[in-house]
Design an enzyme around this catalytic site. Structure first.
Site, short mmCIF file in Angstrom:
data_model
loop_
_atom_site.label_atom_id
_atom_site.label_comp_id
_atom_site.label_asym_id
_atom_site.label_seq_id
_atom_site.Cartn_x
_atom_site.Cartn_y
_atom_site.Cartn_z
N SER A 1 -0.49 -7.53 7.28
CA SER A 1 -1.74 -7.87 7.96
C SER A 1 -1.46 -8.52 9.33
O SER A 1 -0.40 -9.12 9.54
CB SER A 1 -2.54 -8.83 7.10
OG SER A 1 -1.77 -9.99 6.84
N THR A 2 -2.42 -8.41 10.20
CA THR A 2 -2.29 -9.02 11.53
C THR A 2 -2.15 -10.54 11.41
O THR A 2 -1.37 -11.16 12.13
CB THR A 2 -3.50 -8.62 12.40
OG1 THR A 2 -3.42 -7.21 12.62
CG2 THR A 2 -3.50 -9.33 13.75
N GLU A 3 -2.87 -11.12 10.44
CA GLU A 3 -2.82 -12.58 10.28
C GLU A 3 -1.40 -13.04 9.92
O GLU A 3 -0.85 -13.96 10.54
CB GLU A 3 -3.81 -12.95 9.17
CG GLU A 3 -4.01 -14.42 9.00
CD GLU A 3 -4.86 -14.70 7.76
OE1 GLU A 3 -5.52 -13.78 7.23
OE2 GLU A 3 -4.84 -15.86 7.32
N CYS B 1 -3.39 1.46 6.70
CA CYS B 1 -3.55 0.87 8.04
C CYS B 1 -4.11 1.87 9.03
O CYS B 1 -4.72 1.50 10.03
CB CYS B 1 -2.22 0.33 8.52
SG CYS B 1 -0.91 1.53 8.38
N ASN C 1 0.81 -1.23 0.00
CA ASN C 1 0.00 0.00 0.00
C ASN C 1 0.84 1.28 0.00
O ASN C 1 0.46 2.27 -0.62
CB ASN C 1 -1.02 -0.02 1.14
CG ASN C 1 -0.40 -0.20 2.50
OD1 ASN C 1 0.74 -0.61 2.63
ND2 ASN C 1 -1.16 0.12 3.53
N GLY D 1 1.32 -11.33 10.34
CA GLY D 1 2.19 -10.92 11.45
C GLY D 1 2.23 -11.96 12.56
O GLY D 1 3.28 -12.23 13.15
#
Ligand code: NAD
Length: 452
Positions: free
Chosen positions: A208-210, A263, A131, A212
């Site tokens: 992304s949190t996933e 974000c 991004n 991460g």
């Protein structure tokens, strides 16, 4: 090596085809960075600072080309891309002051002298998203280099082009061979290899949190240091005593900027109930005035989404029966276009208000009073950024202190500055980038006792 076909999101056509790196290329890059580390850490601080300034100058000289490349590859308005490349230059300049200011301490002890040193970590693996490609890379590369580390940078597969330019520019600017290496390949292969590689001392990740979460697990195997900059679902809290016209005029760019793929997007707009009607009237004017279109057009405020997949995901948050209050414009295809969309009134329990959409969709959620505003704003797994709009200074301080989030602004939606710390609470991440804090994450403290 197979090829990565890099797509231009505004046209959905192939822009460039580049070799796709795999685990072998990661191993070679880590070996190069490891070999370059002893000499790079030994460069005199003033000389390392001069090389970093030269890198900033070289990036500045190339900034228009880099801005156009980023605008086309990431589908972002050219004005925004210029701002980002400007920040890239500023970030290398800011951290060029660091090599000569990495101060230790002397600590009073019995029988001798105690002193601390801030030592570089070694080879650091930097994994960045699509991004804000080059600017997020600079938030990691600049403090890492300043502290004397060497780098393997892995850009996102969708947007590798400016990182590959950076690798060449760094050599032109005088960075020694092997200090800054770029591998463009899939996260599941190249990113994973970096995370598990025994010769990589640290991973700095934005994404992304996933993913991460997987990185934190993978890094545990070799006790790597980890910085994680993850997702967000930030609240823009507007009290009835705010300058409503200013809050409404600023709200669209805070959630639709970068097509919502930010974000820090303030995608939950919390509005005090008695101000709803006035706020929505002003917001509608501002949303309808946004020009959505060709990223290279100087008047464009919002471009396309990054990919067909992203278009499908974002669309799933606006089903036919969604409470669409109003929408802006968007071109017809080709390209991955989605209009800025405002859903209202929503509750904080709706899926669109809970999950990170990463697209131009805002939820407006009414609240009554300060206590409910704080409760709703904090009712999320995330805690990255947020805003509070009020003319009551004491309330502003009370509310920002009560919000569980890392980066806040009052009567403004700006989150990021080169000289101030950036990062998340809760599942938005671990560690801080930018400002003075970032250097702590690229050094280890060594304590030395010297008997006299
Ligand atoms: P992503 O997590 O899918 O990918 C990010 C990077 O990780 C890419 O380079 C990808 O190739 C790599 N990767 C993927 N799988 C991996 C694995 N198993 N091991 C190692 N690396 C792997 O994220 P994205 O879709 O590129 O970016 C969007 C996400 O990034 C959003 O959730 C957004 O909130 C977040 N983001 C956070 C910040 C911040 O500073 N907090 C900034 C920008 C974006």
């Amino acid at each position: 090596m197979s090829a990565i076909e890099v797509i231009e999101p505004a046209t959905a056509e192939v822009m460039e085809s580049i070799p796709r790196a795999g685990a072998e290329e990661v191993d070679a890059a880590v070996a190069a960075a490891k070999a370059a580390f002893p000499a790079w850490r030994a460069v005199d601080p003033a000389d390392r600072a001069a090389i970093m300034r030269s890198l900033a100058d070289e990036l500045e000289r190339r900034s228009e080309d880099l801005s156009r490349l980023e605008a086309r590859n990431a589908g972002k308005p050219i004005g925004d891309a210029r701002g980002e490349i400007g920040m890239v230059v500023e970030t290398y300049r800011y951290y060029s002051a660091a090599p000569e200011r990495l101060l230790g301490q002397t600590i009073p002890v019995a029988g001798g002298v105690d002193m601390t040193f801030r030592e570089p970590l070694g080879v650091v693996g930097l994994i960045v998203p699509w991004n804000f490609p080059l600017v997020i890379a600079s938030w990691k590369c600049a403090p890492a280099l300043a502290a004397g580390n060497t780098i393997v940078l892995k850009p996102a597969e969708l947007t590798p082009l400016t990182a590959l330019e950076l690798e060449k520019i760094a050599l032109d600017a005088g960075l020694p061979e092997g200090v800054l290496n770029v591998v463009a390949g899939p996260g599941s292969v190249c990113g994973k290899r970096l995370v598990e590689h025994p010769d990589v001392a640290k991973i700095a990740f934005t994404g992304s949190t996933e993913v991460g979460r997987g990185i934190a697990e993978g890094a545990a195997g070799t006790i790597k240091r980890v910085t994680l900059e993850l997702g967000g679902k930030s609240a823009n809290v507007v009290f009835a005593d705010a300058d409503l016209a200013a809050a409404a005029a600023a709200a669209p760019s805070a959630v639709f900027g970068n097509s919502g793929q930010d974000c820090c997007a303030r995608s939950r707009i919390l509005v005090e109930r008695e101000a709803m009607d006035d706020f929505m009237t002003e917001l509608e004017k501002a949303v309808r005035a946004m020009k959505v279109g060709d990223p290279l057009d100087e008047d464009t405020a919002m471009g396309p989404l990054i990919s067909a997949d992203q278009l499908e995901t974002v669309g799933s948050f606006v089903p036919d029966d969604a409470p669409v209050a109003f929408r802006g414009e968007a071109p017809e295809g080709p390209g991955y276009w989605f209009p800025p969309t405002v859903l209202a009134p929503m509750t904080n329990d709706d899926r669109a208000a809970r999950e990170e959409i990463f697209g131009p969709v805002a939820c407006v959620i009414p609240f009554s009073g300060e206590e409910e505003a704080i409760r709703l704003a904090n009712d999320t797994i995330y805690g990255l950024s947020g805003s509070v709009w009020t003319e009551n200074g004491a309330r502003a301080i009370r509310v920002v202190r009560a919000l569980d989030t890392g980066v806040l602004s009052v009567n403004s939606n700006s989150s990021v500055r080169v000289s101030t710390p950036f990062g998340g609470f809760k599942q938005s991440g671990v560690g801080r980038e930018l400002g003075p804090d970032a250097l702590d994450h690229y050094t280890d403290v060594k304590n030395v006792y010297f008997a006299t």
